[in-house]
Design a protein around this motif. Structure first.
Motif, PDB file in Angstrom:
ATOM      1  N   GLU A  63       4.392   3.084   7.163  1.00  0.00           N
ATOM      2  CA  GLU A  63       4.947   2.667   5.881  1.00  0.00           C
ATOM      3  C   GLU A  63       5.109   1.204   5.880  1.00  0.00           C
ATOM      4  O   GLU A  63       5.247   0.492   5.025  1.00  0.00           O
ATOM      5  CB  GLU A  63       6.374   3.307   5.366  1.00  0.00           C
ATOM      6  CG  GLU A  63       6.050   4.808   5.086  1.00  0.00           C
ATOM      7  CD  GLU A  63       7.535   5.268   4.564  1.00  0.00           C
ATOM      8  OE1 GLU A  63       8.534   4.546   4.592  1.00  0.00           O
ATOM      9  OE2 GLU A  63       7.616   6.695   4.432  1.00  0.00           O
ATOM     10  N   LYS A  64       5.096   0.602   7.247  1.00  0.00           N
ATOM     11  CA  LYS A  64       4.988  -0.555   7.538  1.00  0.00           C
ATOM     12  C   LYS A  64       3.672  -1.282   7.412  1.00  0.00           C
ATOM     13  O   LYS A  64       3.660  -2.708   7.510  1.00  0.00           O
ATOM     14  CB  LYS A  64       5.787  -0.969   9.207  1.00  0.00           C
ATOM     15  CG  LYS A  64       6.987  -0.389   9.371  1.00  0.00           C
ATOM     16  CD  LYS A  64       7.329  -0.483  10.734  1.00  0.00           C
ATOM     17  CE  LYS A  64       8.733   0.073  10.848  1.00  0.00           C
ATOM     18  NZ  LYS A  64       9.149   0.085  12.617  1.00  0.00           N
ATOM     19  N   VAL A  65       2.728  -0.681   7.017  1.00  0.00           N
ATOM     20  CA  VAL A  65       1.436  -1.247   6.764  1.00  0.00           C
ATOM     21  C   VAL A  65       1.076  -1.073   5.451  1.00  0.00           C
ATOM     22  O   VAL A  65       1.145  -0.121   4.978  1.00  0.00           O
ATOM     23  CB  VAL A  65       0.492  -0.257   8.023  1.00  0.00           C
ATOM     24  CG1 VAL A  65      -0.891  -0.833   7.842  1.00  0.00           C
ATOM     25  CG2 VAL A  65       1.094  -0.315   9.228  1.00  0.00           C
ATOM     26  N   GLU A  66       0.633  -2.152   4.854  1.00  0.00           N
ATOM     27  CA  GLU A  66       0.206  -2.198   3.577  1.00  0.00           C
ATOM     28  C   GLU A  66      -1.236  -2.632   3.607  1.00  0.00           C
ATOM     29  O   GLU A  66      -1.493  -3.736   4.331  1.00  0.00           O
ATOM     30  CB  GLU A  66       0.879  -3.448   2.725  1.00  0.00           C
ATOM     31  CG  GLU A  66       0.364  -3.737   1.457  1.00  0.00           C
ATOM     32  CD  GLU A  66       1.173  -4.724   0.711  1.00  0.00           C
ATOM     33  OE1 GLU A  66       0.696  -4.866  -0.461  1.00  0.00           O
ATOM     34  OE2 GLU A  66       2.072  -5.317   1.209  1.00  0.00           O
ATOM     35  N   GLY A  67      -2.128  -1.866   2.764  1.00  0.00           N
ATOM     36  CA  GLY A  67      -3.414  -2.102   2.941  1.00  0.00           C
ATOM     37  C   GLY A  67      -3.964  -2.463   1.354  1.00  0.00           C
ATOM     38  O   GLY A  67      -3.418  -2.222   0.505  1.00  0.00           O
ATOM     39  N   PHE A  68      -4.928  -3.386   1.199  1.00  0.00           N
ATOM     40  CA  PHE A  68      -5.355  -3.840   0.134  1.00  0.00           C
ATOM     41  C   PHE A  68      -6.854  -4.666   0.183  1.00  0.00           C
ATOM     42  O   PHE A  68      -7.243  -4.657   1.392  1.00  0.00           O
ATOM     43  CB  PHE A  68      -4.508  -4.899  -0.550  1.00  0.00           C
ATOM     44  CG  PHE A  68      -4.263  -6.140  -0.009  1.00  0.00           C
ATOM     45  CD1 PHE A  68      -5.026  -7.287  -0.283  1.00  0.00           C
ATOM     46  CD2 PHE A  68      -3.312  -6.550   1.085  1.00  0.00           C
ATOM     47  CE1 PHE A  68      -4.885  -8.784   0.284  1.00  0.00           C
ATOM     48  CE2 PHE A  68      -3.127  -7.502   1.716  1.00  0.00           C
ATOM     49  CZ  PHE A  68      -3.950  -8.650   1.449  1.00  0.00           C
TER      50      PHE A  68
END
Length: 286
Positions: A63-68
């Motif tokens: 959840e600490k990793v955000e992808g976009f």
């Protein structure tokens, strides 16, 4: 990055190809993607990893990793990751990874590294790597990091003095290019190369018009504090590249020459983490 055969050598000088052809020959080996971004219906994406990504932490840590996605000025949609490693981090590292890996394979490393040196980490996949569209090329490499830089600045509101540009191997090429144009908090060049021709033909003493990745000519324009890291037994990019890049850096700090390390194992030596901690948490703060 492999040497060229005699016939390829002759062909190169009889009818030299454009730099992107040399770049493709020497450098780009995108792996089969080890991750994907799944839309969650709210305009955000959930990072999914395959077994080959070898995620080393818990599902909660994910959840600490955000992808976009973001788009480059050459029209390619590229994948980006923002890894929130620390709530107290002053610096965010813009990390340009090495060859033959993608963001999925690097995700555990990013979380571990950022947690240990108290930095958040932002990274991206080059065109043709991971979920990024397009094909790898030298021009796309520069466009890719420009798009990543813009996304980091605008999406997260991080100012240049709080950004550390980190390039590893082929990733030092776009890192040097960006650092030559913007002043930032710091620059880290891990196993850098002088130019494509100098890797393929070690006796090359000048930059030919058809050379690719001419970092050696851009490094003198880098005005930020620069840490150079290189293994003394590097079998892919000779140690001499790191030495020469270091000598040309106007604001070079004490380098890290890792005795006995090759191209892909520098991070396994304790001196690696110790030097990064000293650089980020002591030298850059004082």
């Amino acid at each position: 990055m492999n040497g060229l055969s005699l016939s390829e050598f002759c062909c190169l000088f009889c009818c030299p190809p454009c730099p992107s052809r040399i770049a493709a020959k020497l450098a780009f080996l995108p792996p089969e993607p080890t991750y994907d971004f799944l839309a969650d219906g709210t305009g955000k994406y959930v990072l999914t990893l395959t077994e080959r990504a070898e995620w080393q932490y818990t599902d909660q840590d994910k959840e600490k990793v955000e992808g976009f996605y973001t788009r480059t000025n050459r029209g390619n949609k590229i994948g980006c990751l923002y890894v929130r490693c620390s709530n107290t981090a002053r610096f965010t590292i813009l990390f340009s990874h090495g060859n033959a890996v993608d963001l999925g394979q690097m995700s555990s490393f990013y979380l571990g590294l950022g947690s240990r040196i108290n930095c958040n980490i932002f990274s991206y996949d080059y065109s043709g790597y991971g979920v990024s569209a397009g094909k790898p090329s030298e021009k796309n490499l520069y466009a890719d990091i420009d798009a990543a830089w813009l996304a980091l600045r605008t999406r997260y509101g991080i100012s240049p003095e709080n950004i550390i540009l980190y390039g590893q191997s082929i990733g030092t090429v776009p890192t040097v290019d960006l650092a030559a144009r913007y002043e930032v908090g710091a620059v880290i060049l891990h196993s850098p190369l002088m130019s494509g021709m100098r890797v393929a033909f070690p006796n090359t003493k000048r930059t030919w018009f058809f050379d690719a990745f001419p970092s050696i000519d851009k490094v003198p324009k880098v005005t930020s504090p620069t840490l150079v890291i290189h293994g003394t037994e590097d079998e892919v990019i000779d140690f001499s590249h790191g030495l020469t890049i270091f000598e040309r850096c106007p604001k070079a700090v004490e380098p890290l020459w890792v005795e006995g390390a090759g191209h892909n194992d520098v991070e396994l030596y304790t001196a690696y983490l110790e030097r990064l901690k000293q650089f980020v948490n002591v030298e850059l703060v004082n």
